[in-house]
Write a protein that holds these residues in place. Sequence first.
Motif, PDB file in Angstrom:
ATOM      1  N   LEU A   1       8.072  -0.175   8.281  1.00  0.00           N
ATOM      2  CA  LEU A   1       9.267  -0.751   8.992  1.00  0.00           C
ATOM      3  C   LEU A   1       8.783  -2.008   9.577  1.00  0.00           C
ATOM      4  N   GLY A   2       8.592  -3.065   8.967  1.00  0.00           N
ATOM      5  CA  GLY A   2       8.427  -4.398   9.821  1.00  0.00           C
ATOM      6  C   GLY A   2       6.964  -4.161  10.380  1.00  0.00           C
ATOM      7  N   THR A   3       6.766  -4.578  11.448  1.00  0.00           N
ATOM      8  CA  THR A   3       5.579  -4.376  12.530  1.00  0.00           C
ATOM      9  C   THR A   3       5.684  -3.245  13.276  1.00  0.00           C
ATOM     10  N   ASP A   4       6.738  -2.475  13.144  1.00  0.00           N
ATOM     11  CA  ASP A   4       6.814  -1.375  14.074  1.00  0.00           C
ATOM     12  C   ASP A   4       6.309  -0.171  13.813  1.00  0.00           C
ATOM     13  N   TYR A   5       6.692   0.420  12.497  1.00  0.00           N
ATOM     14  CA  TYR A   5       6.050   1.667  12.212  1.00  0.00           C
ATOM     15  C   TYR A   5       5.928   1.867  10.698  1.00  0.00           C
ATOM     16  N   ARG A   6       4.978   2.469  10.596  1.00  0.00           N
ATOM     17  CA  ARG A   6       4.547   3.323   9.355  1.00  0.00           C
ATOM     18  C   ARG A   6       4.643   4.436   9.197  1.00  0.00           C
ATOM     19  N   ILE A   7       5.378   5.040   8.154  1.00  0.00           N
ATOM     20  CA  ILE A   7       5.716   6.560   7.982  1.00  0.00           C
ATOM     21  C   ILE A   7       5.204   6.986   6.715  1.00  0.00           C
ATOM     22  N   THR A   8       4.678   8.176   6.749  1.00  0.00           N
ATOM     23  CA  THR A   8       3.798   8.683   5.511  1.00  0.00           C
ATOM     24  C   THR A   8       4.730  10.330   5.306  1.00  0.00           C
ATOM     25  N   LEU A   9       4.410  10.764   4.287  1.00  0.00           N
ATOM     26  CA  LEU A   9       4.884  12.009   3.835  1.00  0.00           C
ATOM     27  C   LEU A   9       3.677  12.465   3.077  1.00  0.00           C
ATOM     28  N   THR A  10       3.090  13.574   3.274  1.00  0.00           N
ATOM     29  CA  THR A  10       1.832  14.002   2.735  1.00  0.00           C
ATOM     30  C   THR A  10       2.058  15.453   2.544  1.00  0.00           C
ATOM     31  N   ALA A  11       1.664  15.763   1.261  1.00  0.00           N
ATOM     32  CA  ALA A  11       1.460  17.518   0.905  1.00  0.00           C
ATOM     33  C   ALA A  11       0.172  17.790   1.346  1.00  0.00           C
TER      34      ALA A  11
ATOM     35  N   TYR B   1       2.410  22.028  -6.909  1.00  0.00           N
ATOM     36  CA  TYR B   1       2.419  21.360  -8.255  1.00  0.00           C
ATOM     37  C   TYR B   1       3.740  20.419  -8.272  1.00  0.00           C
ATOM     38  N   PRO B   2       4.965  20.832  -7.931  1.00  0.00           N
ATOM     39  CA  PRO B   2       5.846  19.937  -8.084  1.00  0.00           C
ATOM     40  C   PRO B   2       5.891  18.694  -7.042  1.00  0.00           C
ATOM     41  N   LEU B   3       5.270  19.140  -5.800  1.00  0.00           N
ATOM     42  CA  LEU B   3       5.149  18.195  -4.727  1.00  0.00           C
ATOM     43  C   LEU B   3       3.937  17.142  -5.280  1.00  0.00           C
ATOM     44  N   THR B   4       3.353  17.411  -6.095  1.00  0.00           N
ATOM     45  CA  THR B   4       2.127  16.459  -6.233  1.00  0.00           C
ATOM     46  C   THR B   4       2.384  15.759  -7.525  1.00  0.00           C
ATOM     47  N   GLY B   5       3.520  16.093  -8.503  1.00  0.00           N
ATOM     48  CA  GLY B   5       3.727  15.630  -9.636  1.00  0.00           C
ATOM     49  C   GLY B   5       4.884  14.668  -9.824  1.00  0.00           C
ATOM     50  N   ARG B   6       5.251  13.990 -10.965  1.00  0.00           N
ATOM     51  CA  ARG B   6       6.136  13.046 -11.238  1.00  0.00           C
ATOM     52  C   ARG B   6       7.802  13.404 -10.647  1.00  0.00           C
ATOM     53  N   GLY B   7       8.136  12.623 -10.070  1.00  0.00           N
ATOM     54  CA  GLY B   7       9.407  12.800  -9.702  1.00  0.00           C
ATOM     55  C   GLY B   7       9.228  13.660  -8.174  1.00  0.00           C
ATOM     56  N   ALA B   8       8.406  13.910  -7.565  1.00  0.00           N
ATOM     57  CA  ALA B   8       8.438  14.704  -6.506  1.00  0.00           C
ATOM     58  C   ALA B   8       9.225  14.147  -5.347  1.00  0.00           C
ATOM     59  N   VAL B   9       9.354  12.854  -5.075  1.00  0.00           N
ATOM     60  CA  VAL B   9      10.272  12.432  -3.987  1.00  0.00           C
ATOM     61  C   VAL B   9      11.566  12.126  -4.577  1.00  0.00           C
ATOM     62  N   CYS B  10      12.445  12.882  -4.159  1.00  0.00           N
ATOM     63  CA  CYS B  10      13.790  12.604  -4.831  1.00  0.00           C
ATOM     64  C   CYS B  10      14.597  11.547  -3.807  1.00  0.00           C
ATOM     65  N   ARG B  11      14.249  11.528  -2.645  1.00  0.00           N
ATOM     66  CA  ARG B  11      14.814  10.556  -1.767  1.00  0.00           C
ATOM     67  C   ARG B  11      14.071  10.343  -0.352  1.00  0.00           C
ATOM     68  N   PHE B  12      13.621   9.136  -0.179  1.00  0.00           N
ATOM     69  CA  PHE B  12      12.726   8.957   0.963  1.00  0.00           C
ATOM     70  C   PHE B  12      13.281   7.649   1.557  1.00  0.00           C
ATOM     71  N   SER B  13      14.102   7.486   2.390  1.00  0.00           N
ATOM     72  CA  SER B  13      15.018   6.287   2.958  1.00  0.00           C
ATOM     73  C   SER B  13      14.778   5.999   4.356  1.00  0.00           C
ATOM     74  N   THR B  14      14.459   4.781   4.510  1.00  0.00           N
ATOM     75  CA  THR B  14      14.382   4.524   5.979  1.00  0.00           C
ATOM     76  C   THR B  14      14.975   3.202   6.200  1.00  0.00           C
ATOM     77  N   ALA B  15      15.097   2.920   7.360  1.00  0.00           N
ATOM     78  CA  ALA B  15      15.669   1.362   7.672  1.00  0.00           C
ATOM     79  C   ALA B  15      15.099   1.015   9.027  1.00  0.00           C
ATOM     80  N   GLY B  16      14.932  -0.498   8.921  1.00  0.00           N
ATOM     81  CA  GLY B  16      13.931  -0.950  10.068  1.00  0.00           C
ATOM     82  C   GLY B  16      14.803  -1.450  11.377  1.00  0.00           C
ATOM     83  N   THR B  17      15.558  -0.550  11.957  1.00  0.00           N
ATOM     84  CA  THR B  17      16.173  -0.471  13.158  1.00  0.00           C
ATOM     85  C   THR B  17      15.762   0.403  14.007  1.00  0.00           C
ATOM     86  N   GLU B  18      16.078  -0.010  15.161  1.00  0.00           N
ATOM     87  CA  GLU B  18      15.650   1.115  16.531  1.00  0.00           C
ATOM     88  C   GLU B  18      16.927   1.817  17.064  1.00  0.00           C
TER      89      GLU B  18
END
Length: 149
Positions: free
Chosen positions: A49-59, A100-117
Amino acid sequence: MNLTRPRLRRRTAAALVALAATTAVAVGAGASRADTAAPQTRQIASSVLGTDYRITLTALRSTEDEYAASVRLQVFTRADGTWKESDRVTVGDVDGWFWYPLTGRGAVCRFSTAGTEPAPLTVSLLLTPSLGCSEPTHYVVKQGRVYAG
């Protein structure tokens, strides 16, 4: 006929040695997996998100159950030109997901962020192909910290 038997013995002995070595490696690999403290991990989503944040999801694969996993959400902020972790939370229950579902195709159904504070964040992950996606979980990232939304 005497020439055939020594060759057959050598081939049989070589095959037995190869089989024993393969079995020892397989057994050793299984034993070392239980002995290791760090679980197997795989990053499944990331957003900057711009220069403010990096967000990750890890299984994170469970060390107790090879089919179970946890999901870690991490927030990084920029400090001195490098990304440094500022917060982390577990999405859902510990070992509450299937690896296995988490690490396969289509694992992330929705991951939405916005660059606001504060930055809204929504996560929905695949439970199984037959069950479909989890209900969306909402978070807010404020000053580098994660809060339930």
